[in-house]
Design a protein around this motif. Structure first.
Motif, mmCIF file in Angstrom:
data_model
loop_
_atom_site.group_PDB
_atom_site.id
_atom_site.type_symbol
_atom_site.label_atom_id
_atom_site.label_comp_id
_atom_site.label_asym_id
_atom_site.label_seq_id
_atom_site.Cartn_x
_atom_site.Cartn_y
_atom_site.Cartn_z
ATOM 1 N N UNK A 183 0.794 -1.220 0.000
ATOM 2 C CA UNK A 183 0.000 0.000 0.000
ATOM 3 C C UNK A 183 0.826 1.268 0.000
ATOM 4 N N UNK A 184 2.078 1.183 0.425
ATOM 5 C CA UNK A 184 2.934 2.376 0.479
ATOM 6 C C UNK A 184 4.112 2.308 -0.482
ATOM 7 N N UNK A 185 4.144 1.272 -1.329
ATOM 8 C CA UNK A 185 5.259 1.078 -2.273
ATOM 9 C C UNK A 185 6.599 1.074 -1.542
ATOM 10 N N UNK A 186 6.648 0.319 -0.445
ATOM 11 C CA UNK A 186 7.842 0.233 0.384
ATOM 12 C C UNK A 186 8.756 -0.866 -0.173
ATOM 13 N N UNK A 187 9.721 -0.467 -0.993
ATOM 14 C CA UNK A 187 10.572 -1.439 -1.667
ATOM 15 C C UNK A 187 11.438 -2.211 -0.681
ATOM 16 N N UNK A 188 11.985 -1.511 0.313
ATOM 17 C CA UNK A 188 12.857 -2.171 1.283
ATOM 18 C C UNK A 188 12.102 -3.264 2.036
ATOM 19 N N UNK A 189 10.860 -2.996 2.402
ATOM 20 C CA UNK A 189 10.072 -3.989 3.131
ATOM 21 C C UNK A 189 9.782 -5.207 2.261
#
Length: 242
Positions: A183-189
């Motif tokens: 949902x937040x485009x969190x690539x690292x996650x």
């Protein structure tokens, strides 16, 4: 370069003919998938790549026009990976070559009337290493061509006692983390998702999501969570990146 992405679950139950009497239970998920595909169309890509999981092999590509079928799920419904995804009755009766995740994607594209950019399919093995997934994503996004991704995959299948993988208390927090990341485009996650835990929780989307993470490294996309639920004890997430 990557200009947009849509993330959808890939259960054949999304196809009403497969779900039969239970079809209304996934109406909200289908609506969210339609909205996510609308984001892809609005980005006006030069090419659409559909990425989905497969049990077999490392990767397999499928050109536009490849057929698929839901006959293995008890219904004579055929699809074609293309800008006009319908098949005639003869084709619908013949088992196709698309893996189920890409067949569901082809059905979603047909349902939404996709007619914009050429389409190709990419099936990635569910056990593919994160580094390989990221490399594949980087290769997809290389160059100046405007590329959009339709990324198929489910979260855990262990949310309830009646889930395919039975109840695992780790499933819900894992799915919540996935929902936040998509949902937040969190690539690292996404890149940090635990491969072994994902395997134990029967998560089919881990490898496709990490392909997306590699493709989006230099894209600067933002995310929006459109749907998150666990019907049938399986985590389904729909999100759009643009």
């Amino acid at each position: 370069m990557l200009v947009a992405a849509a993330l959808c679950p890939c259960p054949p139950l999304l196809v009403p003919a497969v779900a039969a009497g239970a079809a209304p239970e996934l109406d909200a998920a289908r609506t969210a998938c339609t909205d996510a595909l609308g984001v892809l169309a609005a980005a006006r890509p030069d090419r659409l790549i559909v990425v989905g999981p497969t049990w077999q092999g490392e990767t397999e590509t499928y050109p536009e026009g490849t057929h698929g079928s839901f006959r293995g799920f008890g219904v004579d419904v055929g699809v074609r990976l293309g800008r006009n995804g319908a098949t005639d009755g003869t084709e619908a009766a013949v088992p196709g070559t698309l893996p189920p995740s890409l067949a569901v994607a082809a059905w979603l594209l047909r349902r939404t009337g996709w007619s914009d950019a050429p389409i190709e399919g990419l099936a990635v093995g569910e056990s593919l290493a994160p580094e390989r997934c990221r490399d594949i994503g980087r290769e997809i996004a290389a160059g100046t061509e405007r590329v959009a991704l339709l990324v198929m995959g489910d979260a855990s299948a262990c949310r309830t006692l009646k889930a395919p993988g039975y109840l695992d208390e780790r499933a819900e927090p894992f799915d919540e983390a996935v929902g936040r990341a998509l949902g937040s485009a969190d690539l690292a996650a996404l890149e940090a998702l635990d491969v072994e835990l994902a395997r134990r929780l029967m998560v089919s989307g881990r490898a496709p999501w990490q392909v997306l993470a590699g493709a989006a490294e230099d894209a600067g996309l933002g995310g929006a969570l459109l749907y998150e639920d666990a019907p049938y004890g399986v985590g389904y997430v729909v999100a759009s990146w643009s």
